[in-house]
Design a protein around this motif. Structure first.
Motif, PDB file in Angstrom:
ATOM      1  N   VAL A  27       0.841  -1.201   0.000  1.00 22.61           N
ATOM      2  CA  VAL A  27       0.000   0.000   0.000  1.00 22.61           C
ATOM      3  C   VAL A  27       0.878   1.253   0.000  1.00 22.61           C
ATOM      4  CG1 VAL A  27      -1.600   1.336   1.400  1.00 22.61           C
ATOM      5  CG2 VAL A  27      -1.981  -1.088   1.090  1.00 22.61           C
ATOM      6  N   PHE A  59      -6.000   2.692   5.339  1.00 24.68           N
ATOM      7  CA  PHE A  59      -6.501   2.389   3.999  1.00 24.68           C
ATOM      8  C   PHE A  59      -7.418   3.501   3.489  1.00 24.68           C
ATOM      9  CE2 PHE A  59      -5.455  -2.017   5.353  1.00 24.68           C
ATOM     10  CZ  PHE A  59      -4.513  -2.250   4.385  1.00 24.68           C
ATOM     11  N   GLY A  60      -8.161   4.122   4.409  1.00 29.30           N
ATOM     12  CA  GLY A  60      -9.026   5.225   4.012  1.00 29.30           C
ATOM     13  C   GLY A  60      -8.224   6.382   3.449  1.00 29.30           C
ATOM     14  N   LEU A  83      -5.343   6.163   2.056  1.00 29.09           N
ATOM     15  CA  LEU A  83      -4.858   5.723   0.747  1.00 29.09           C
ATOM     16  C   LEU A  83      -5.902   5.973  -0.331  1.00 29.09           C
ATOM     17  CD1 LEU A  83      -2.862   3.837  -1.026  1.00 29.09           C
ATOM     18  CD2 LEU A  83      -4.649   2.176  -0.647  1.00 29.09           C
ATOM     19  N   VAL A  84      -7.159   5.593  -0.022  1.00 24.43           N
ATOM     20  CA  VAL A  84      -8.232   5.768  -1.001  1.00 24.43           C
ATOM     21  C   VAL A  84      -8.368   7.237  -1.372  1.00 24.43           C
ATOM     22  CG1 VAL A  84     -10.704   5.585  -1.357  1.00 24.43           C
ATOM     23  CG2 VAL A  84      -9.498   3.727  -0.252  1.00 24.43           C
ATOM     24  N   LEU A  88      -5.458   8.458  -3.504  1.00 25.52           N
ATOM     25  CA  LEU A  88      -5.509   7.978  -4.884  1.00 25.52           C
ATOM     26  C   LEU A  88      -6.622   8.651  -5.678  1.00 25.52           C
ATOM     27  CD1 LEU A  88      -4.627   4.212  -4.880  1.00 25.52           C
ATOM     28  CD2 LEU A  88      -3.243   6.182  -5.405  1.00 25.52           C
ATOM     29  N   LEU A  89      -7.681   9.063  -4.981  1.00 22.32           N
ATOM     30  CA  LEU A  89      -8.754   9.731  -5.716  1.00 22.32           C
ATOM     31  C   LEU A  89      -8.323  11.121  -6.148  1.00 22.32           C
ATOM     32  CD1 LEU A  89     -11.921   8.643  -3.782  1.00 22.32           C
ATOM     33  CD2 LEU A  89     -11.100   7.892  -5.993  1.00 22.32           C
ATOM     34  N   PRO A 138      -4.387  10.134  -8.805  1.00 23.69           N
ATOM     35  CA  PRO A 138      -4.587   8.726  -9.179  1.00 23.69           C
ATOM     36  C   PRO A 138      -3.297   7.931  -9.395  1.00 23.69           C
ATOM     37  CG  PRO A 138      -5.986  10.158 -10.472  1.00 23.69           C
ATOM     38  CD  PRO A 138      -5.055  11.039  -9.725  1.00 23.69           C
ATOM     39  N   GLY A 171      -0.616   8.194  -7.307  1.00 22.16           N
ATOM     40  CA  GLY A 171       0.183   8.269  -6.098  1.00 22.16           C
ATOM     41  C   GLY A 171       0.838   9.626  -5.957  1.00 22.16           C
TER      42      GLY A 171
END
Lengths: 293, 358
Positions: A229, A270-271, A273-274, A277-278, A281, A283
């Motif tokens: 991740v 993880f949230g 990360l999401v 990425l949004l 996109p 990184g």
């Protein structure tokens, strides 16, 4: 002061993620594959140190060196046997093979060392540092992890950007075909990448188990995913991105464990990360490639 | 001629249905003859679940062409919502099959909605980034369910994310979702027959979807997104449709799975389960529904068959996986296999026929 202590712990944990993420990102950059077995190479590395130090009584430094050599050989062997035949195959095929290798390593470890957790003796023999009249205590492991990671990152950056072999790696990751035409031995470069990644995995394993001293066949799985991740977080394929992503991930995890909820820490990581990425996109440090029609 | 000629796809699909029906009949015959071991008969419902999971994931991976590493998350949404329903309704609805049917519908709807919500952000990304975000969502769902406490008493439902005590339940209230301990006390309603019916429904949904206008649109997006967009296909809409259907079917599988055990915990539906299902899909062949069914059944039975070898069974499983992938996918191997099969006598005859026909 508490905050600083959590921060330092986070940076230390993040440095471990960063070292593992470097292995992921280098392999991805060159072979365009997600090496799911990387987390298990970490575990094998830790077991090697455990055996070399515990059963054979070697000094820590030699044991770590031995584990690095062992993991390097393991990495090269895995690449030769399992991944090389599939180099031209669809990327999902390689992914599944990597998962197979991951199962294989876990089960081999299970057969040799059993499922009972082993307690790992820390290889770091440093006294904790007390700052601000003992308000801030930094353990030797934390400090050693951070120092070693910084050294590794500098060395790796120099290696990749300054040496002939490192530049060959960059060239292969940029364009395999063109690199081959320029006289670069692509196969050897890919093997070298796996070797470096696996050696780093051994170091990461030792540092991880020195800080969290239980060792079992599944030890590598979760840090492996987290580091993966982290690699994506920073922009997969980018070496500085992996370092940044790893450290950020560690800090976020440590702080959310301390201040929000220890159970939800993973969900928060993880949230984030999401969300990242949004917004970006590819990184944080990933290169946006324009789509050509 | 009175008999209508069946199309190629229709014939292919009929064979797929037939395989499932024959498989079901064979297992029924074997079990009535007492030839199925205890451990294997306990695996029958899980095998059905995995088949449904594999078929539904194949819709995302094979037909939509996007790698999903968090499929188990939707399974767990389905499992928890359906188990929650059936535990609440244990006294109200006494008929097990009715309760299970309703539970499965609820599980499927809940997972479908979750799929839609997750799909909106996820499907904006591409390739490996999309894969990693599905993984992230799978882990988030697991984590949230792991720290969720829901209780019911006279005043209605109580939620908490801390522990069961902070629910402040009145006298006679009971905790239904107990954090990491999950839901206990689900009645074991699932049967092999129900699993079989659910597989048939799944197949019906998926195979018809692939054949439909939407299915063709989805496949055109997979093959060339830009070309599809340029002929006026709404990429986001069709991607979302496929993703939500896939999630809903996974939810149905989760509901079936949850009602096979007395206790379900969120930990069961982690990343490893997602990977396991992905393995079924890739081994069976991406986009090949029949392959998914066979692979899911075979790879779930394999560890059971190897049970006698105890410690070595997962090792053998891993080696089988690696060897199978290399054998099936490596270009050199594929070429070698083709050369070998060309030499077989019946292939030679077929080739000669084909030549003569032209």
């Amino acid at each position: 002061m508490q905050f600083v202590s959590f921060l330092v712990n986070g940076i230390s944990l993040g440095s471990i993620y960063a070292i593992i993420a470097l292995g992921y990102t280098m392999v991805y950059g060159i072979a365009r594959m997600l090496n799911f077995a990387h987390g298990d190479v970490i575990m094998i590395g830790s077991y090697l140190v455990f055996v070399l130090m515990g059963s054979l009584g070697m000094p820590p430094f030699v044991a770590v060196l031995g584990a690095m050599v062992g993991c390097t050989l393991l990495g090269i062997t895995i690449e030769r046997i399992a991944y090389k035949p599939l180099r031209e195959a669809p990327s999902l095929a390689v992914l599944i093979t990597a998962i197979g290798v991951s199962y294989l390593l876990q089960n081999v470890a299970l057969l040799i060392w059993g499922s009972n957790p082993k307690s790992f003796t820390s290889v770091v023999k440093m006294d904790p540092i007390r700052l601000f009249d003992g308000q801030l205590v930094i353990t030797g492991e934390t400090l050693a992890t951070i120092i070693i990671s910084v050294i590794i990152m500098i060395a790796l950056t120099l290696f990749v950007n300054r040496t002939k072999m490192g530049r060959a790696m960059l060239a292969v990751s940029e364009d395999k075909g063109a690199a081959q035409l320029m006289g670069i031995n692509v196969n050897r470069t890919i093997s070298l990448t796996f070797a470096i990644g696996s050696a780093l995995a051994a170091i990461a394993g030792v540092l991880l188990c020195s800080t969290y001293p239980t060792l079992q066949p599944t030890t590598g799985a979760m840090p492996g995913i987290k580091a993966f991740v982290a690699a994506v977080f920073g922009g997969i394929g980018s070496i500085p991105g992996a370092m940044l992503g790893g450290v950020l991930l560690g800090v976020i995890e440590s702080l959310s464990k301390a201040y929000i909820s220890s159970q939800m820490a993973d969900a928060i990581v993880f949230g984030v990360l999401v969300i990242v990425l949004l917004v970006k996109p590819k990184g944080i440090l990933g290169k946006a490639v324009k789509e050509k029609v | 001629m009175k008999t209508r000629q069946l199309g190629k796809t229709a014939k292919h699909n009929l064979i797929t249905y037939a395989i499932v029906v024959i498989g079901f009949i064979v297992v029924q015959l074997l079990s009535s003859a007492g030839m199925i071991s205890n451990s294997l008969s306990g695996q029958l419902v899980p095998i059905c679940c995995y088949i449904i999971m594999a078929v539904s994931l194949n819709l995302t991976v094979g037909i939509l062409g996007e790698l999903s590493l968090g499929h188990a998350g939707f399974m767990s949404v389905g499992a928890f919502s359906s188990a929650f329903f059936s535990v609440c309704m244990q006294e109200t609805i006494t008929e097990p099959w009715l309760r299970l049917t309703l539970a499965i519908i609820i599980g499927a709807v809940a997972a479908g909605v979750a799929g839609l919500l997750v799909g909106i952000p996820v499907l904006r990304l591409q390739g490996d980034y999309l894969a990693i975000v599905t993984l992230a969502f799978g882990e988030i769902i697991k984590n949230v369910l792991n720290s969720l406490y829901i209780g019911v008493d006279g005043a209605g439902m109580h939620f908490s994310t801390k522990d069961s005590l902070s629910l402040n339940l009145a006298q006679g209230g009971r905790v239904i979702i107990n954090g990491a301990q999950g839901i206990t006390g689900t009645s074991k309603d699932s049967t092999f027959l129900m699993g079989f019916i659910l597989i048939m429904i799944t197949l019906f949904v998926v195979l018809n979807f692939i054949k439909s206008r939407s299915g063709r649109a989805v496949m055109s997006i997979r093959d060339n997104r830009i070309a599809a967009e340029s002929v006026g296909i709404n990429v986001t809409k069709y991607k979302l449709i496929a993703f939500s259907i896939s999630a809903a079917l996974a939810g149905a599988a989760g509901a079936l799975y949850a009602h096979n055990y007395a206790t379900i915990v969120a930990k069961k539906f982690d990343y490893n389960t997602s990977i396991l299902v992905l393995v079924f899909v890739v081994v069976g062949g991406m986009g090949n529904i029949r392959g998914s069914i066979i692979a899911a059944a075979a790879l779930t039975i394999l560890p059971e068959v190897l049970r006698g070898m105890n410690d070595y069974r997962m090792l053998i499983y891993a080696i089988v996986l690696i060897v199978m992938m290399i054998f099936n996918q490596s270009p050199q191997m594929v070429e070698m296999r083709q050369r070998f099969t060309a030499k077989l006598p019946w292939k030679k005859a077929a080739k000669a026929d084909a030549k003569g026909g032209k």
